[in-house]
Design an enzyme around this catalytic site. Structure first.
Site, PDB file in Angstrom:
ATOM      1  N   ASP A 171      13.225  66.703  76.453  1.00  0.00           N
ATOM      2  CA  ASP A 171      14.326  66.031  77.131  1.00  0.00           C
ATOM      3  C   ASP A 171      15.608  66.334  76.354  1.00  0.00           C
ATOM      4  O   ASP A 171      15.779  65.881  75.218  1.00  0.00           O
ATOM      5  CB  ASP A 171      14.059  64.529  77.174  1.00  0.00           C
ATOM      6  CG  ASP A 171      15.079  63.771  78.011  1.00  0.00           C
ATOM      7  OD1 ASP A 171      16.192  64.280  78.206  1.00  0.00           O
ATOM      8  OD2 ASP A 171      14.763  62.643  78.454  1.00  0.00           O
ATOM      9  N   HIS A 172      16.508  67.087  76.971  1.00  0.00           N
ATOM     10  CA  HIS A 172      17.709  67.526  76.253  1.00  0.00           C
ATOM     11  C   HIS A 172      18.662  66.369  75.968  1.00  0.00           C
ATOM     12  O   HIS A 172      19.616  66.516  75.194  1.00  0.00           O
ATOM     13  CB  HIS A 172      18.433  68.609  77.064  1.00  0.00           C
ATOM     14  CG  HIS A 172      18.975  69.722  76.212  1.00  0.00           C
ATOM     15  ND1 HIS A 172      19.539  69.512  74.980  1.00  0.00           N
ATOM     16  CD2 HIS A 172      19.027  71.067  76.421  1.00  0.00           C
ATOM     17  CE1 HIS A 172      19.930  70.665  74.463  1.00  0.00           C
ATOM     18  NE2 HIS A 172      19.621  71.630  75.318  1.00  0.00           N
ATOM     19  N   ARG A 173      18.414  65.203  76.553  1.00  0.00           N
ATOM     20  CA  ARG A 173      19.258  64.055  76.275  1.00  0.00           C
ATOM     21  C   ARG A 173      18.958  63.428  74.917  1.00  0.00           C
ATOM     22  O   ARG A 173      19.823  62.786  74.323  1.00  0.00           O
ATOM     23  CB  ARG A 173      19.088  62.989  77.367  1.00  0.00           C
ATOM     24  CG  ARG A 173      19.499  63.436  78.758  1.00  0.00           C
ATOM     25  CD  ARG A 173      19.101  62.388  79.791  1.00  0.00           C
ATOM     26  NE  ARG A 173      17.653  62.181  79.829  1.00  0.00           N
ATOM     27  CZ  ARG A 173      17.040  61.274  80.574  1.00  0.00           C
ATOM     28  NH1 ARG A 173      17.763  60.475  81.368  1.00  0.00           N
ATOM     29  NH2 ARG A 173      15.726  61.141  80.568  1.00  0.00           N
TER      30      ARG A 173
ATOM     31  N   CYS B  29      17.717  65.094  72.129  1.00  0.00           N
ATOM     32  CA  CYS B  29      17.951  65.977  70.981  1.00  0.00           C
ATOM     33  C   CYS B  29      18.518  67.298  71.463  1.00  0.00           C
ATOM     34  O   CYS B  29      18.464  67.623  72.657  1.00  0.00           O
ATOM     35  CB  CYS B  29      16.660  66.208  70.189  1.00  0.00           C
ATOM     36  SG  CYS B  29      15.417  67.186  71.064  1.00  0.00           S
TER      37      CYS B  29
END
Length: 470
Positions: free
Chosen positions: A440-442, A444
């Site tokens: 999940d790019h949110r 890290c």
């Protein structure tokens, strides 16, 4: 009459329905707090539902095989001392089970009604107390093949069908169970056997599936002229073999996949790994002691160590009161994808941090066996914080994995195959696998994800060095 209506509780994480498998009580039976009253099959497992009330069964709100919605009535219980007779119509509201004698070995004191006001079993929507109910009053329903004896001459053995879902599938497809070959242990008929029989047996005429008026007359006429089934899909013009609604595990998985893709902006990184040394280490352990942890167990140990170094991947991003909040955990609940006859499920090893590879391997084996036998509890299948997906067992190298919502990441392991590899400047053949991390790019950035993946890869390439430091 003073009645308490027990609503079907949420038996897992946000489940909305369950199939009623077996009633363990009947109208007129006395029930005690925490006494199992029914077995229901959710999208995850078959579980017993205990009664939160004490009294006499007045109404069973459903028949075996029915799909019940969470929050709708399951059973009505007349409280002790109400002094009212059971309503006549209650007996026809379901197919009640006959009254059963007390469990062998329980004396009168053990089987006496409890006066506790709360249930000791923990389910969503239940209270808790230290009280322990007397338990079920009949032997548990088997979820495994029973011993088959030779039938009398001239009589065909009864087919072994344990799951009510399998029976329902066969009934809906108008298939006789006696004509279906069971591929399970002892001739057990599995869902896959029914699906295979559905493919072999053309669908019969059905008014609901008759050719649509929008279908080309020429096409419709040619199908009928060739003797094709009347059930024709108006969108494709092709005969329909079967229509199967998504239920149980497949329905839950479809909802989870959709939610993950809709809510999580995932990114993926991957790396090829030389697993030769790890395989050699495992072979040496097996030669020395006769047993050794599986490759999955070693990877699980490296994952728990990696998450301690990169804790951002052991978090969940949830919306609390309208605010996106990243929740960090003091511990790791490690999930691993497992394929079963009921579909894809993710058993969870709770508190996996700090455990050895051997301990993790034993627990993975035990949990997998429970899941495939349909005996896993809701706690076994919920609460994960990170998931491993070993799709290499299916003979593939990589996958664009879908994160197990609301987790932050999933590690995928491809098959291990011989590939050319350069070692100290020399080309040689090594055992190589591909690791894939969807995250999940949110929670890290790419540096954290790459650092974690590189740690796992280095641990697999130099397992003795890493294990010595853990």
């Amino acid at each position: 009459m003073s009645l308490q209506v027990f609503l079907l509780p949420d038996l897992g994480e946000g489940l909305v329905e369950a199939e009623l498998v077996t009633w363990l009580v009947g109208v007129g039976d006395s029930v005690h707090i925490d006494q199992p009253i029914a077995e229901v099959e959710t999208a995850k497992s078959v579980v017993e539902v205990p009664s939160p009330f004490e009294g006499t069964v007045a109404t069973l709100h459903g028949a075996e095989g029915d799909t019940l919605e969470v929050g709708k009535p399951l059973i009505s219980v007349a409280l002790p001392g109400s002094g009212a007779a059971m309503p006549a119509e209650s007996a026809s509201s379901a197919r009640p089970a006959p009254r059963r004698p007390p469990h062998p070995g329980l004396d009168d004191a053990d089987s006496a009604p409890s006066t506790a006001a709360e249930s000791g079993n923990v389910l969503i929507g239940y209270g808790t107390s230290s009280h322990g109910g007397p338990g079920r009053t009949r032997p548990p329903r088997l979820h495994r093949p029973q011993q088959v004896t030779e039938p009398p001459v001239g009589r065909k053995p009864a087919p072994l069908v344990i799951s009510p879902l399998v029976r329902k599938m066969a009934r809906d497809a108008q298939l006789a169970l006696a004509d279906i070959h069971g591929s399970g242990e002892g001739g057990l008929i599995l869902r896959s056997d029914v699906e295979a029989a559905m493919v072999r047996t053309p669908a019969g005429p059905s008014p609901a599936l008759a050719p649509s008026p929008a279908l080309s007359p020429a096409l419709s006429g040619s199908l009928v002229a060739e003797g094709a089934p009347a059930a024709v899909d108006p969108r494709t013009g092709l005969p329909v073999l079967a229509r199967t609604a998504l239920t149980g595990a497949k329905k839950a998985a479809a909802a989870a996949f959709t939610r993950s893709r809709r809510e999580i902006p995932e990114a993926t990184v991957w790396v090829d790994v030389d697993a030769t040394t790890l395989l050699d280490l495992r072979a040496g352990l097996k030669a020395g002691t006769g047993t050794a942890p599986s490759i999955l167990a070693f990877v699980a140990r490296f994952v728990t160590a990696g998450l301690a170094r990169f804790p951002q991947l052991n978090t969940q991003l949830v919306n609390e009161n309208g605010v996106d909040t990243q929740v960090s955990f003091d511990g790791i609940n490690l999930g691993f994808a497992a394929q079963t006859d009921r579909g894809l499920v993710v058993p969870v090893l709770r508190g996996a941090q700090g455990r050895s590879a051997r301990a993790l391997g034993e627990q993975i084996g035990e949990l997998t066996a429970r899941v495939r036998a349909g005996k896993a509890s809701t706690a076994d299948l919920a609460g994960g914080t990170f998931t491993i997906n070993n799709y290499g067992v299916f003979g593939v190298d990589g996958s664009a994995a879908i994160i197990n919502h609301p987790e932050a990441a999933m590690l995928g392991i491809g098959r291990i195959v011989d590939k050319p590899w350069v070692v100290e400047g020399e080309l040689c053949v090594r055992k190589v696998t591909e690791l894939t991390l969807a995250f999940d790019h949110r929670v890290c950035d790419g540096a954290v994800a790459a650092g974690f993946l590189r740690f796992i890869a280095d641990a697999m390439e130099n397992p003795a060095g890493v294990l010595a430091e853990l």
